[in-house]
Design an enzyme around this catalytic site. Sequence first.
Site, PDB file in Angstrom:
ATOM      1  CB  THR A  77       7.385  16.210   3.478  1.00  0.00           C
ATOM      2  OG1 THR A  77       6.668  14.960   3.490  1.00  0.00           O
ATOM      3  CG2 THR A  77       7.449  16.765   2.081  1.00  0.00           C
ATOM      4  CB  THR A  88       7.343  11.593  -1.216  1.00  0.00           C
ATOM      5  OG1 THR A  88       7.108  10.763  -0.080  1.00  0.00           O
ATOM      6  CG2 THR A  88       6.184  11.499  -2.176  1.00  0.00           C
TER       7      THR A  88
END
Length: 349
Positions: free
Chosen positions: A115, A43
Amino acid sequence: MTVRSWLPGRLIATLCALALPIASATAQPQPAGRVLVLTTGGTIASRASGPMTDGPALVRAIPELARVASVEVEEISRIASSQMTPRDWLRMARQVNARFAADQALRGIVVTHGTDTMEETAYFLTLTVRDARPVVMVGSMRGSDEVSADGPANLLNGVRVAMSAEAKGQGVLVVLNEDIGDARDVWKTDNRRASTFRSPERGFLGAADPDSIVFFRRALRAHTTASEFDVRTVDALPAVEIISDYAGFDSTIMQAAVARRPGGIVLASFAGGRLSAGARASVRLAAAAGIPVVVASRVPGGRIVGTPLGDLPAVLARDLPPHKARVLLMLALTKGRERAMLQSVFDRY
Ligand code: ASP
């Protein structure tokens, strides 16, 4: 006509005194060291408006980096971390070890990463990097073109931590939201918030505060230079499956897993390592097929202690969650399959 000839001496002296600090402020001080940034995607590089940003562009977007370190950037992939595989972990470990071995002047390495599986990659690297210098993983919860994107601050703080003398010997670190987490303990706990990484029981190792990088404690479990796992000659890791116990579990899932002949199986148990009747039967089924089973609790706090399995032939993961127990079991299986040896590994890492 030069300025000096008609200005009184005192005024010239004053102008020179004023000019000094301005000159020194504009002359950027040379950063004290070099940091390598390896980018993998995630991201932090994502854009709502198009494909992921490339590695060099991620670094170019943060001019403040130039005040912290001389940054070199290398893109090694551009994928969501949900697509990472153990093969990618091996490749990353090889690249980190090769760069450290070839460049003693490098202060540290920062890895930008999604993540979703950052904690697995971080744990694998902390068990396989053969150098005490900092390896810092950073990511973000908001994309690079979202309002209040958290990636740039996390990457800047990751480089600051990599330059910090106290980060040396701490193992692989995870830096997001100004927190410095230990690869073994951090856990992604929130689907949305920038504070998603927590260390449920032990807290963080330190903080990337605006004025300084501070550490409150050290990571004590074996890692990096104290790790026995050397993957520089490992071409592929043994396959390890994760099976979750649940109310009413029966052993058909284990039969299917055993039929695939994995190197090992992690069984996610209830608290304390307790298992359903079906899961207990499954442990025996796997053991009879010669496949090691590690029981890891689905509950984040506390260690599995005592003998919750009775005489079942399984290894206890202590306080490692199932997805990290899988990482450790993959590496332990490169050393052997004997249960006492495997249990000793889970008691030390
Ligand atoms: N949402 C994830 C991230 O925060 C996507 C990924 O892990 O690649 O990076």
